[in-house]
Design a protein around this motif. Structure first.
Motif, PDB file in Angstrom:
ATOM      1  N   GLY A 195       0.811  -1.213   0.000  1.00 47.27           N
ATOM      2  CA  GLY A 195       0.000   0.000   0.000  1.00 47.27           C
ATOM      3  C   GLY A 195       0.845   1.263   0.000  1.00 47.27           C
ATOM      4  N   ARG A 196       0.322   2.267   0.638  1.00 48.57           N
ATOM      5  CA  ARG A 196       0.953   3.585   0.646  1.00 48.57           C
ATOM      6  C   ARG A 196       1.858   3.766   1.849  1.00 48.57           C
ATOM      7  NH1 ARG A 196      -3.051   7.745  -2.044  1.00 48.57           N
ATOM      8  NH2 ARG A 196      -4.098   6.309  -3.441  1.00 48.57           N
ATOM      9  N   ILE A 197       2.721   4.746   1.734  1.00 51.60           N
ATOM     10  CA  ILE A 197       3.612   5.119   2.832  1.00 51.60           C
ATOM     11  C   ILE A 197       3.195   6.504   3.305  1.00 51.60           C
ATOM     12  CG2 ILE A 197       5.995   5.573   3.505  1.00 51.60           C
ATOM     13  CD1 ILE A 197       6.830   3.779   1.118  1.00 51.60           C
ATOM     14  N   SER A 198       2.996   6.642   4.599  1.00 51.61           N
ATOM     15  CA  SER A 198       2.654   7.947   5.175  1.00 51.61           C
ATOM     16  C   SER A 198       3.881   8.507   5.885  1.00 51.61           C
ATOM     17  CB  SER A 198       1.522   7.806   6.186  1.00 51.61           C
ATOM     18  OG  SER A 198       0.356   7.366   5.555  1.00 51.61           O
ATOM     19  N   PHE A 199       4.001   9.825   5.880  1.00 53.80           N
ATOM     20  CA  PHE A 199       5.117  10.483   6.536  1.00 53.80           C
ATOM     21  C   PHE A 199       4.606  11.467   7.574  1.00 53.80           C
ATOM     22  CE2 PHE A 199       6.660   9.240   2.377  1.00 53.80           C
ATOM     23  CZ  PHE A 199       7.881   8.665   2.676  1.00 53.80           C
ATOM     24  N   THR A 200       5.276  11.527   8.697  1.00 57.35           N
ATOM     25  CA  THR A 200       5.002  12.555   9.700  1.00 57.35           C
ATOM     26  C   THR A 200       6.300  13.287   9.984  1.00 57.35           C
ATOM     27  OG1 THR A 200       5.384  10.988  11.520  1.00 57.35           O
ATOM     28  CG2 THR A 200       3.106  11.276  10.792  1.00 57.35           C
ATOM     29  N   THR A 201       6.165  14.525  10.438  1.00 59.75           N
ATOM     30  CA  THR A 201       7.344  15.315  10.763  1.00 59.75           C
ATOM     31  C   THR A 201       7.221  15.884  12.176  1.00 59.75           C
ATOM     32  OG1 THR A 201       6.397  17.340   9.865  1.00 59.75           O
ATOM     33  CG2 THR A 201       7.728  16.012   8.377  1.00 59.75           C
ATOM     34  N   ASP A 202       8.348  16.177  12.743  1.00 54.60           N
ATOM     35  CA  ASP A 202       8.398  16.836  14.040  1.00 54.60           C
ATOM     36  C   ASP A 202       9.536  17.847  13.985  1.00 54.60           C
ATOM     37  OD1 ASP A 202       7.915  17.513  16.656  1.00 54.60           O
ATOM     38  OD2 ASP A 202       8.938  15.778  17.502  1.00 54.60           O
ATOM     39  N   LEU A 203       9.259  19.051  14.393  1.00 55.06           N
ATOM     40  CA  LEU A 203      10.261  20.123  14.415  1.00 55.06           C
ATOM     41  C   LEU A 203      10.431  20.612  15.841  1.00 55.06           C
ATOM     42  CD1 LEU A 203       8.800  22.143  11.436  1.00 55.06           C
ATOM     43  CD2 LEU A 203      10.861  20.764  11.359  1.00 55.06           C
ATOM     44  N   TRP A 204      11.670  20.875  16.239  1.00 54.07           N
ATOM     45  CA  TRP A 204      11.912  21.410  17.566  1.00 54.07           C
ATOM     46  C   TRP A 204      13.261  22.117  17.585  1.00 54.07           C
ATOM     47  CZ3 TRP A 204      12.726  16.415  16.181  1.00 54.07           C
ATOM     48  CH2 TRP A 204      13.945  15.847  16.503  1.00 54.07           C
ATOM     49  N   SER A 205      13.507  22.834  18.650  1.00 53.71           N
ATOM     50  CA  SER A 205      14.807  23.481  18.834  1.00 53.71           C
ATOM     51  C   SER A 205      15.241  23.279  20.273  1.00 53.71           C
ATOM     52  CB  SER A 205      14.742  24.968  18.483  1.00 53.71           C
ATOM     53  OG  SER A 205      13.806  25.626  19.286  1.00 53.71           O
ATOM     54  N   ASP A 206      16.550  23.282  20.464  1.00 53.89           N
ATOM     55  CA  ASP A 206      17.085  23.121  21.818  1.00 53.89           C
ATOM     56  C   ASP A 206      17.197  24.505  22.473  1.00 53.89           C
ATOM     57  OD1 ASP A 206      19.374  24.313  20.804  1.00 53.89           O
ATOM     58  OD2 ASP A 206      20.576  22.504  20.843  1.00 53.89           O
ATOM     59  N   PRO A 207      17.615  24.569  23.733  1.00 53.68           N
ATOM     60  CA  PRO A 207      17.687  25.860  24.423  1.00 53.68           C
ATOM     61  C   PRO A 207      18.592  26.897  23.745  1.00 53.68           C
ATOM     62  CG  PRO A 207      17.742  24.095  26.023  1.00 53.68           C
ATOM     63  CD  PRO A 207      17.833  23.445  24.666  1.00 53.68           C
ATOM     64  N   SER A 208      19.584  26.426  22.981  1.00 57.52           N
ATOM     65  CA  SER A 208      20.449  27.389  22.282  1.00 57.52           C
ATOM     66  C   SER A 208      19.909  27.724  20.887  1.00 57.52           C
ATOM     67  CB  SER A 208      21.875  26.849  22.184  1.00 57.52           C
ATOM     68  OG  SER A 208      21.900  25.688  21.394  1.00 57.52           O
ATOM     69  N   LEU A 209      18.665  27.319  20.614  1.00 54.99           N
ATOM     70  CA  LEU A 209      17.938  27.610  19.380  1.00 54.99           C
ATOM     71  C   LEU A 209      18.500  26.902  18.150  1.00 54.99           C
ATOM     72  CD1 LEU A 209      16.998  31.345  19.927  1.00 54.99           C
ATOM     73  CD2 LEU A 209      15.654  29.299  20.428  1.00 54.99           C
ATOM     74  N   ASP A 210      19.219  25.787  18.338  1.00 58.67           N
ATOM     75  CA  ASP A 210      19.583  24.935  17.210  1.00 58.67           C
ATOM     76  C   ASP A 210      18.330  24.173  16.808  1.00 58.67           C
ATOM     77  OD1 ASP A 210      22.294  25.646  17.106  1.00 58.67           O
ATOM     78  OD2 ASP A 210      22.801  24.186  18.661  1.00 58.67           O
ATOM     79  N   SER A 211      18.006  24.195  15.518  1.00 56.20           N
ATOM     80  CA  SER A 211      16.768  23.581  15.038  1.00 56.20           C
ATOM     81  C   SER A 211      17.002  22.151  14.581  1.00 56.20           C
ATOM     82  CB  SER A 211      16.196  24.389  13.877  1.00 56.20           C
ATOM     83  OG  SER A 211      15.884  25.684  14.317  1.00 56.20           O
ATOM     84  N   TYR A 212      15.974  21.314  14.754  1.00 57.68           N
ATOM     85  CA  TYR A 212      16.021  19.913  14.363  1.00 57.68           C
ATOM     86  C   TYR A 212      14.711  19.535  13.697  1.00 57.68           C
ATOM     87  CZ  TYR A 212      19.925  19.825  17.589  1.00 57.68           C
ATOM     88  OH  TYR A 212      21.096  20.085  18.229  1.00 57.68           O
ATOM     89  N   MET A 213      14.783  18.574  12.789  1.00 57.84           N
ATOM     90  CA  MET A 213      13.582  18.048  12.148  1.00 57.84           C
ATOM     91  C   MET A 213      13.729  16.538  12.014  1.00 57.84           C
ATOM     92  SD  MET A 213      11.795  18.970   8.529  1.00 57.84           S
ATOM     93  CE  MET A 213      12.485  17.801   7.389  1.00 57.84           C
ATOM     94  N   ALA A 214      12.666  15.827  12.346  1.00 58.19           N
ATOM     95  CA  ALA A 214      12.626  14.379  12.166  1.00 58.19           C
ATOM     96  C   ALA A 214      11.500  14.048  11.200  1.00 58.19           C
ATOM     97  CB  ALA A 214      12.387  13.690  13.506  1.00 58.19           C
ATOM     98  N   VAL A 215      11.760  13.111  10.295  1.00 57.21           N
ATOM     99  CA  VAL A 215      10.748  12.622   9.368  1.00 57.21           C
ATOM    100  C   VAL A 215      10.625  11.120   9.619  1.00 57.21           C
ATOM    101  CG1 VAL A 215      10.085  12.326   6.949  1.00 57.21           C
ATOM    102  CG2 VAL A 215      11.340  14.376   7.672  1.00 57.21           C
TER     103      VAL A 215
END
Length: 84
Positions: A44-64
């Motif tokens: 079937g199909r593949i679904s994707f979700t994302t999550d975005l966040w930053s740490d206290p020093s404002l370094d950004s991260y993204m997970a898929v």
């Protein structure tokens, strides 16, 4: 890697940092190849979700994350997910 000695550890008992890097990259590449193969053979199909966040020093991260179904050895559908 865990070494339990009799309190004595010599340099030759521990892998060099280049060896550890090679071991980590090898495990990473095997896991990526396994995930890609599973995704290619998913049902079937593949679904994707994302999550975005930053740490206290404002370094950004993204997970898929990919969410998908595969058939096991008994031909039963199994839900799987993996960080992409």
């Amino acid at each position: 890697m865990l070494y339990l000695g009799a309190g004595k550890i010599d340099d030759q008992d521990l892998p060099h940092r280049h060896k550890m890097t090679d071991m980590i990259l090898d495990a990473y590449n095997k896991r990526i190849a396994s995930t890609v193969d599973e995704l290619k053979h998913s049902e079937g199909r593949i679904s994707f979700t994302t999550d975005l966040w930053s740490d206290p020093s404002l370094d950004s991260y993204m997970a898929v994350t990919a969410h998908y179904y595969v058939r096991d050895e008994n031909r039963q559908l199994k839900r799987r997910n993996g960080l992409i």
